[in-house]
Design an enzyme around this catalytic site. Structure first.
Site, short mmCIF file in Angstrom:
data_model
loop_
_atom_site.label_atom_id
_atom_site.label_comp_id
_atom_site.label_asym_id
_atom_site.label_seq_id
_atom_site.Cartn_x
_atom_site.Cartn_y
_atom_site.Cartn_z
CG ASN A 2 3.92 -3.81 -1.63
OD1 ASN A 2 3.76 -2.73 -1.07
ND2 ASN A 2 2.91 -4.62 -1.91
CG ASP A 58 2.91 -5.10 2.41
OD1 ASP A 58 3.71 -5.79 1.76
OD2 ASP A 58 1.83 -4.69 1.93
CE LYS A 90 2.33 -1.17 1.44
NZ LYS A 90 1.98 -2.23 0.56
CG ASN A 103 -1.37 -7.51 -1.04
OD1 ASN A 103 -0.67 -7.25 -0.07
ND2 ASN A 103 -1.28 -6.86 -2.18
CG HIS A 149 -4.80 -5.98 -0.54
ND1 HIS A 149 -5.35 -5.62 -1.75
CD2 HIS A 149 -3.62 -5.33 -0.46
CE1 HIS A 149 -4.52 -4.80 -2.38
NE2 HIS A 149 -3.48 -4.60 -1.62
CG ASP A 161 -8.62 -6.15 -3.10
OD1 ASP A 161 -9.75 -5.94 -3.58
OD2 ASP A 161 -7.75 -5.27 -2.98
CE LYS A 192 -0.28 -3.20 4.51
NZ LYS A 192 -0.93 -4.14 3.60
CG ASN A 213 -4.66 -1.07 -4.12
OD1 ASN A 213 -3.85 -0.16 -4.28
ND2 ASN A 213 -4.36 -2.33 -4.27
CD GLU A 267 0.37 -7.13 3.67
OE1 GLU A 267 -0.03 -6.83 4.81
OE2 GLU A 267 -0.07 -6.59 2.63
O1 LIG Z 1 -0.87 -4.35 0.89
C1 LIG Z 1 -0.50 -3.94 -0.21
O2 LIG Z 1 0.36 -4.54 -0.82
C2 LIG Z 1 -1.12 -2.74 -0.77
O3 LIG Z 1 -1.88 -2.10 -0.08
C3 LIG Z 1 -0.78 -2.32 -2.13
C4 LIG Z 1 -0.99 -0.84 -2.36
O4 LIG Z 1 -0.77 -0.57 -3.73
C5 LIG Z 1 -0.07 0.01 -1.52
O5 LIG Z 1 1.24 -0.42 -1.68
C6 LIG Z 1 -0.17 1.46 -1.84
O6 LIG Z 1 -1.27 2.00 -1.72
O7 LIG Z 1 0.86 2.04 -2.21
MG LIG Z 2 0.50 -6.01 0.82
#
Ligand SMILES: O=C([O-])C(=O)C[C@H](O)[C@@H](O)C(=O)[O-]
Ligand SMILES: [Mg+2]
Length: 435
Positions: free
Chosen positions: A234, A232, A204, A280, A331, A304, A202, A333, A257
């Site tokens: 966000n 993802d 980010k 998420n 999900h 989560d 995955k 964190n 995502e």
């Molecule tokens: O799947 C997601 O949106 C996350 O894992 C949120 C987290 O806050 C992620 O963006 C991070 O750790 O920066």
């Molecule tokens: Mg996410």
């Protein structure tokens, strides 16, 4: 005949220990991770001396609620979880903590009083289940109805990343190096496979313009042909951008995502692509399910257990998803081993878990356990030891707590935009959609 052992599982004490945990400079659409991130470690102690462990977010708004919620547990049985959740409704939440707010600037969706309470209750629930399991000699998954798999698969959670935190800022070093372009992301993915054997990836996103992130996913697809890939951002993209990215990467994505923000935008994207959408962000409470599923806005919900309210609520969510033909996965964190153990136990009980779960754990070099959990071929083995199957290292806990005590308050609440301003003073949380 041996006499039955005395087992008094009345809760006599709940210890709440906030800690600051080292975190590498991982980038997301809001900024960059701080060098240390807050977590709360929960210990539920019973009259017969059993201790159960839980873990959740450690920012101030959670700590404020942790003591009053923990007090509703004292004097009751660890098995009285339904009573605990009912009693929690009476615990007041400061309106300023929820009015007009989003969770971590929106990275975890809406912020409601109920969700705040659930985010703390989840750690109490896990600690109670751990204590109950330890006392009965049963693993947590058995208390949840039993495992349907012996190992839970996780995905490699790739991040655009700086080499280190800014000069002059107190931080721990990491050995991952920088990853700021497609080659860097592929190299990071290779390190993940070498160290942990992950088979799905995955990325980010929402950090660089979409074309650069498309190039990174293409590079991953070329380097790891046939492996499941996710992206993802966000919610950083408009509907048009989301549809364009889905068109360009449709042949290699397992799912996209949270490309766009909110149920209406996600529903519009979903109607215009055959790439499954996961979330998420737009489904993070039970109240959002009806609209999201009714509009076919998401095809996979990433649960989560921290903010859905624990392991049993995760099972309820999974059952709802199954009923409506929606996929479910997990999900993550920034978290420690107690939470990874909890995630693994509940994931082991969900029959229709068809996607590898997310975990930040490989990014955490520190833990409060005597023995870290390990990934083998991308999976965590489901423990059959009593409770969660993990042991608290009190010395490590004390060290990480001391760091929290000594902090001047600037790191006690996660703020990725503030961390970004250390190197880029003009930085503000970007308006969404960003692209
Ligand atoms: O799947 C997601 O949106 C996350 O894992 C949120 C987290 O806050 C992620 O963006 C991070 O750790 O920066
Ligand atoms: Mg996410």
């Amino acid at each position: 005949m041996t006499a039955p052992t005395s087992r008094d599982l009345t809760v006599t004490e709940v210890r709440l220990t906030p800690v600051l945990v080292a975190d590498p400079p991982l980038l997301n659409t809001q900024g960059v991770h701080q060098p240390y991130t807050p977590r709360l470690i929960v210990e539920v102690v019973t009259a017969d001396g059993t201790t159960g462990l839980g873990e959740t977010y450690g920012d101030t708004k959670y700590l404020e609620l942790a003591r009053p919620l923990a007090d509703t547990l004292v004097g009751h049985q660890v098995a009285d979880l339904n009573r605990l959740f009912a009693a929690a409704d009476q615990v007041a939440v400061d309106a300023s903590r929820v009015f007009g707010q989003v969770d971590v600037g929106g990275l975890r969706g809406v912020q409601t009083a109920d969700k705040l309470r659930l985010s703390v209750l989840s750690a109490l629930e896990v600690a109670c289940l751990d204590a109950l399991g330890r006392s009965l000699g049963l693993p947590v998954h058995a208390l949840l109805g039993g495992k349907v798999r012996d190992a839970v698969e996780y995905s490699a959670y790739l991040f655009y990343k700086r080499a280190g935190h800014p000069e002059g800022v107190a931080a721990e070093r990491d050995d991952w190096g920088a990853a700021l372009d497609p080659a860097g992301i592929v190299a990071q993915a290779r390190t993940f496979t070498e160290r942990y054997g992950f088979g799905s990836f995955k990325l980010k996103g929402g950090v660089f313009p979409p074309d650069e992130e498309i190039a990174a996913v293409r590079a991953l697809a070329a380097a790891f042909p046939g492996h499941p890939l996710r992206l993802d951002p966000n919610g950083a993209w408009s509907v048009e951008t989301s549809v364009k990215v889905a068109e360009e990467l449709g042949d290699v994505l397992e799912y996209l995502e949270d490309p766009a923000l909110g149920i209406p935008a996600m529903a519009e994207v979903a109607a215009r692509t055959s790439v499954p959408l996961a979330t998420n962000m737009c489904v993070t409470t039970f109240a959002e399910i009806k609209e999201a599923f009714g509009r076919d806005a998401v095809q996979v919900v990433l649960s989560d257990h921290h903010y859905w309210g624990g392991l049993r609520n995760t099972q309820h969510l999974a059952a709802l998803c199954r009923t409506f033909g929606v996929g479910v996965s997990m999900h993550s964190n920034t978290h420690l081993g107690i939470s990874l153990a909890a995630m693994t136990h509940v994931a082991a009980t969900v029959p229709h878990l068809h996607h590898a779960c997310d975990s930040h754990y490989p990014w955490q070099s520190e833990d409060v356990l005597t023995e870290r959990l390990t990934f083998e071929r991308g999976t965590v083995r489901v423990s059959d030891a009593p409770g969660l199957g993990v042991t608290l290292d009190r010395d490590r806990l004390a060290v990480l707590h001391r760091r929290w005590l000594e902090d001047d308050g600037s790191l006690r609440d996660r703020d990725d935009a503030a961390a970004m301003r250390v190197t880029d003073p003009e930085w503000v949380t970007p308006a969404m959609p960003r692209w």
